[in-house]
Design a protein around this motif. Structure first.
Motif, PDB file in Angstrom:
ATOM      1  N   LYS A 188      44.617  51.094  37.468  1.00 24.36           N
ATOM      2  CA  LYS A 188      44.071  52.320  36.872  1.00 24.36           C
ATOM      3  C   LYS A 188      43.981  52.233  35.353  1.00 24.36           C
ATOM      4  O   LYS A 188      43.068  52.770  34.739  1.00 24.36           O
ATOM      5  CB  LYS A 188      44.880  53.552  37.314  1.00 24.36           C
ATOM      6  N   PHE A 189      44.916  51.505  34.732  1.00 27.34           N
ATOM      7  CA  PHE A 189      44.875  51.380  33.269  1.00 27.34           C
ATOM      8  C   PHE A 189      43.580  50.690  32.823  1.00 27.34           C
ATOM      9  O   PHE A 189      42.897  51.147  31.912  1.00 27.34           O
ATOM     10  CB  PHE A 189      46.087  50.601  32.766  1.00 27.34           C
ATOM     11  N   LEU A 190      43.261  49.590  33.522  1.00 25.02           N
ATOM     12  CA  LEU A 190      42.039  48.864  33.165  1.00 25.02           C
ATOM     13  C   LEU A 190      40.797  49.729  33.383  1.00 25.02           C
ATOM     14  O   LEU A 190      39.872  49.737  32.573  1.00 25.02           O
ATOM     15  CB  LEU A 190      41.927  47.574  33.977  1.00 25.02           C
ATOM     16  N   PHE A 191      40.784  50.493  34.484  1.00 20.92           N
ATOM     17  CA  PHE A 191      39.629  51.347  34.737  1.00 20.92           C
ATOM     18  C   PHE A 191      39.522  52.462  33.706  1.00 20.92           C
ATOM     19  O   PHE A 191      38.419  52.867  33.321  1.00 20.92           O
ATOM     20  CB  PHE A 191      39.676  51.911  36.159  1.00 20.92           C
ATOM     21  N   LEU A 192      40.683  52.912  33.246  1.00 16.65           N
ATOM     22  CA  LEU A 192      40.697  53.927  32.207  1.00 16.65           C
ATOM     23  C   LEU A 192      40.049  53.376  30.933  1.00 16.65           C
ATOM     24  O   LEU A 192      39.302  54.076  30.240  1.00 16.65           O
ATOM     25  CB  LEU A 192      42.147  54.338  31.931  1.00 16.65           C
ATOM     26  N   LEU A 193      40.326  52.089  30.654  1.00 13.49           N
ATOM     27  CA  LEU A 193      39.729  51.458  29.470  1.00 13.49           C
ATOM     28  C   LEU A 193      38.219  51.271  29.645  1.00 13.49           C
ATOM     29  O   LEU A 193      37.450  51.388  28.703  1.00 13.49           O
ATOM     30  CB  LEU A 193      40.367  50.085  29.213  1.00 13.49           C
ATOM     31  N   LEU A 194      37.831  50.993  30.890  1.00 12.82           N
ATOM     32  CA  LEU A 194      36.407  50.751  31.162  1.00 12.82           C
ATOM     33  C   LEU A 194      35.597  52.044  31.145  1.00 12.82           C
ATOM     34  O   LEU A 194      34.427  52.053  30.772  1.00 12.82           O
ATOM     35  CB  LEU A 194      36.271  50.055  32.526  1.00 12.82           C
TER      36      LEU A 194
END
Lengths: 296, 303
Positions: B13-19
């Motif tokens: 979820k962290f990476l998707f939040l960045l994306l």
């Protein structure tokens, strides 16, 4: 014996490159001369100005800087350059980090969605209509948002992130660092060269941008400086010319600058910031051409 | 299956939040306009919006290719201006790189390079303004020189016989130095041993340039050339727009300037979008073909 034609070539080569350099520099010399000349000097020589100014005065600069919208123009340009570059770097490097992870679900689809935009765009009118529907017309944030994410730049940052060894992140994780700390304190510091390069590209793009301001902005005090320069020099806009000829009327009385000098001063004032930072940023750009040449 | 993907999304979820911000941005600012391209096939009216505007099929394209719009003239100008730039600016950049490479003094070399890159950092509003001032028939230095030698002043930017020369010269002025960077980099990557053995065989510098330098950078030249040809419909909107005027439309009006005038000055949104779509469609096809050719030659093109 063989040396003879080569020496001739060398002379020709040095001469040709010197002529090129001088012809690139001469327009700046000419504009400086024009901007510093007094109107009396210019009219006495019928504007035949070649290597030095006729007389010397900085009145043209004073006059230009006192014209309407010059300060707001620079303020808007500075705002979009600083805010636009900062926001753009934050949003792009965050996304680039996510896309650099091969294990991210559907990462190929997401990457393709970005790549497509490099090769195809809706075009002028559909983009204009979108901005109108979003209610962004005549809003200076449109200048910041419009060029915010550039897929090509984003991929360059992603490629750099991909080159950072995964082990660095793992050891940081073992030391107890969370995702956010790894990104901000391991990845970003290691990537400063590429982020600085992209940041400078974006900053120069923003400083030079004018078309978005021309078509999306209506209020005079929200335009970037380039639009005002365009009105003054290229369109020779009537309202702008009135400000110039009012100075012309006072030429006879005082030593006031001619409109030509004021236009030259206007161009110089916009070029000077670029000339000042050019020696420092030039190297980044030359390296950047190579970064851009390495595709992924 | 679905739950596995969902778990993966939760896990990262962290990476998707960045994306997310860039992704949402792309969908709104890049993909929504692609949907807006539909108005090229509709009679767009602002009150109805894209969806409710009536379909008209290819009517705008028929109108476009109709003789009354001067479409052939616009297409011809676009290709002619691009072609001239290909010959002079592109060719000039290669020649410049070869010349700079032959300079032995590193100081002279560096100064020449630094000066020649400078105009790349100026916008066409600024360069156009400089041209206006220098070419002015009443006060510009170029006409003062002509008068000095007894000639009559020429209104370069309003004269259709001069306009293209101005376009080419100003393009060289802005881009030739910058364009040479990639060839200089390619030249610096050539194995010095090649030159050493050539010297032993008695090859002079002209021979070395012809037999080593040029063949070694031929690949890079070919790639750049093909990509340039792929973007032949981009004749340089910024440059033309800041230098042209109605007196030179006959030689200066290109696809992009036409789309601008039809769309934003005359408010004919559908016709303008048809012009852009024509240009972008052909442009995309050309880039894909160019890339294919580069790949055929055994190089990595754009992808």
């Amino acid at each position: 014996m063989r040396k003879q034609p080569l020496a001739l070539f060398d002379i020709f080569n040095y001469a040709a490159l010197s002529v090129l350099s001088l012809s690139i520099l001469y327009p700046f010399v000419y504009l400086i001369n024009m901007s510093l000349s007094t109107s009396a000097g210019l009219y006495s020589r019928d504007f035949a100005l070649f290597l030095w100014p006729e007389g010397f005065t900085v009145e043209a600069y004073r006059k230009f800087l006192s014209m309407n919208y010059v300060y707001t123009g620079y303020a808007v340009t500075l705002f979009r350059t600083v805010a636009g570059t900062a926001l753009s770097l934050i949003v792009m490097s965050a996304a680039a980090y996510a896309l650099s992870k091969k294990y991210l679900p559907h990462v190929k689809i997401y990457t393709t969605i970005f790549i497509v935009t490099i090769f195809f765009s809706g075009g002028l009118i559909p983009t204009y209509l979108l901005m109108r529907n979003l209610g962004l017309l005549d809003n200076i944030w449109i200048l910041v948002l419009g060029p915010m994410v550039n897929a090509f730049y984003l991929l360059i940052i992603r490629n750099f992130f991909m080159g950072i060894p995964e082990e660095l992140e793992e050891s940081a994780r073992l030391d107890g660092a969370g995702d956010f700390r790894i990104f901000t304190q391991v990845i970003i510091p290691l990537s400063l060269p590429v982020i600085a390069t992209i940041g400078l590209w974006q900053a120069v793009n923003h400083w030079n941008a004018w078309f978005d301001s021309l078509i999306y902005i209506n209020s005079m005090d929200k335009h970037v400086i380039s639009v005002h320069i365009r009105r003054l020099v290229i369109e020779q806009n009537a309202a702008m010319n009135d400000q110039l000829t009012s100075s012309l009327a006072s030429v006879q009385k005082k030593n006031m600058p001619s409109p030509e000098s004021i236009r030259a001063a206007a161009i110089m004032v916009t070029i000077i910031p670029i000339l000042c930072v050019y020696p420092f940023i030039q190297k980044f750009f030359v390296k950047g051409v190579m970064v851009g040449a390495v595709k992924g | 299956m679905g739950s596995v993907t969902w778990k993966a999304y939760v896990k990262y979820k962290f990476l998707f939040l960045l994306l997310l911000p860039a992704f949402v941005y792309m969908i709104i600012f890049n993909y929504a306009p692609m949907y807006g391209v539909l108005i090229a096939f509709k009679d767009y009216s602002f009150t109805k919006g894209v969806l409710a505007s009536p379909w008209v099929g290819f009517e705008h394209f028929h109108k476009l290719f109709n003789a009354s719009t001067n479409f052939t003239r616009i297409l011809r100008n676009t290709v002619v201006i691009s072609g001239l730039k290909l010959i002079f600016t592109f060719g000039g950049a290669v020649v410049l790189a070869l010349f700079i490479n032959e300079i032995r003094s590193t100081a002279f070399k560096r100064i020449t390079q630094n000066i020649s890159y400078l105009p790349h950092f100026l916008s066409w509003v600024i360069i156009g303004s400089i041209m206006m001032e220098m070419l002015s028939p009443s006060s510009g230095v170029v006409n003062k020189i002509i008068e000095y030698f007894g000639g009559q002043p020429i209104y370069f930017l309003a004269d259709k016989y001069w306009f293209l020369s101005i376009i080419v010269v100003s393009d060289i002025w802005q881009s030739v130095g910058w364009g040479s960077i990639i060839y200089l980099a390619a030249i610096s990557g050539i194995d010095p041993q090649l030159y050493d053995s050539a010297k032993m065989d008695g090859a002079g510098r002209a021979r070395q340039m012809l037999s080593i330098t040029i063949p070694c950078i031929a690949n890079v030249i070919a790639i750049m050339l093909i990509l340039q040809v792929g973007s032949i419909l981009n004749a340089g909107f910024d440059q033309i727009f800041n230098l042209y005027n109605f007196k030179v439309f006959e030689v200066a009006d290109i696809l992009d300037t036409y789309a601008y005038r039809v769309g934003l000055e005359n408010g004919n949104y559908s016709l303008s979008t048809a012009v852009s779509l024509f240009k972008n469609g052909i442009g995309l096809a050309l880039v894909l073909i160019a890339n294919k050719i580069v790949n055929r030659m055994g190089h990595t093109g754009l992808w």
